[in-house]
Design an enzyme around this catalytic site. Sequence first.
Site, PDB file in Angstrom:
ATOM      1  N   LEU A  46       0.773  -1.099  -0.104  1.00 34.27           N
ATOM      2  CA  LEU A  46      -0.116  -0.049   0.096  1.00 34.27           C
ATOM      3  C   LEU A  46       1.079   1.168   0.087  1.00 34.27           C
ATOM      4  CD1 LEU A  46      -2.553  -1.034   2.737  1.00 34.27           C
ATOM      5  CD2 LEU A  46      -3.084  -0.906   0.290  1.00 34.27           C
ATOM      6  N   ASP A  47       0.612   2.264  -0.863  1.00 34.76           N
ATOM      7  CA  ASP A  47       1.425   3.448  -0.755  1.00 34.76           C
ATOM      8  C   ASP A  47       1.158   3.984   0.508  1.00 34.76           C
ATOM      9  OD1 ASP A  47      -0.924   4.521  -1.257  1.00 34.76           O
ATOM     10  OD2 ASP A  47      -0.481   5.364  -3.253  1.00 34.76           O
ATOM     11  N   VAL A  48       2.159   4.890   0.619  1.00 35.33           N
ATOM     12  CA  VAL A  48       2.287   5.956   1.944  1.00 35.33           C
ATOM     13  C   VAL A  48       0.862   6.482   2.449  1.00 35.33           C
ATOM     14  CG1 VAL A  48       3.411   7.594   3.245  1.00 35.33           C
ATOM     15  CG2 VAL A  48       4.721   6.181   1.848  1.00 35.33           C
ATOM     16  N   SER A  50      -1.997   5.514   1.541  1.00 34.65           N
ATOM     17  CA  SER A  50      -3.198   4.312   1.817  1.00 34.65           C
ATOM     18  C   SER A  50      -3.097   3.716   3.178  1.00 34.65           C
ATOM     19  CB  SER A  50      -2.983   3.456   0.858  1.00 34.65           C
ATOM     20  OG  SER A  50      -3.300   4.024  -0.673  1.00 34.65           O
ATOM     21  N   ARG A 150      -6.320   4.562  -7.289  1.00 30.55           N
ATOM     22  CA  ARG A 150      -6.295   6.136  -7.290  1.00 30.55           C
ATOM     23  C   ARG A 150      -6.251   6.749  -8.694  1.00 30.55           C
ATOM     24  NH1 ARG A 150      -4.954   8.454  -2.533  1.00 30.55           N
ATOM     25  NH2 ARG A 150      -3.882   6.813  -0.928  1.00 30.55           N
TER      26      ARG A 150
END
Length: 187
Positions: A46-48, A50, A150
């Site tokens: 998961l990106d930062v 998220s 996104r």
Amino acid sequence: MKKHQHFIINKPWGMISQFVNPAKRKKKLLGDLYDFPEGTMAIGRLDVPSEGLLLLTTDGKVSAEIRSHKYEKEYYVQVDGVITEEAIEKLKTGLEIGIKGEKYITKPGKSFSIEDPKFPLRSMKIRDERHGPTSWVSIVIREGKFRQVRKMTAAVGFPTLRLIRVRIGEIELGNLEIEGVKEVTNF
């Protein structure tokens, strides 16, 4: 033979889904949550910005299996504006997004409007009512391209404000505490 270990965590906003900080950013890492055994890896990331369900394992075969198209990944997404049925239909049928400078058509999935799931507020406020309405949508996909969800919501005109993964296959986030770690025997 060494027994593999598996973990379920609720990744908070602002944390890097890695054990090593390649850019030396001042962010928390997965290893800051728990003393994971050597060789533990995140299954998908998961990106930062998220949040939500993240699975970890010491078994590379399990990681590859879960990252495959066999398993659904469900996300609850807060978007800017009141999402339309037309936008939801586009999210379901697949749409064009950019991945590493190339055009990519997402695979068909599932999508529908949901009520505000009333998640705990995150550590950094998103915005307030003065900036206009927001809405929530569930997006279920079987792939996981770079920042795909996104990019999908932006492509239909409703940029993502908050993204929380709530399910991978049959494993659900449930009521796992923020920054909670739960060791499980298998997935």
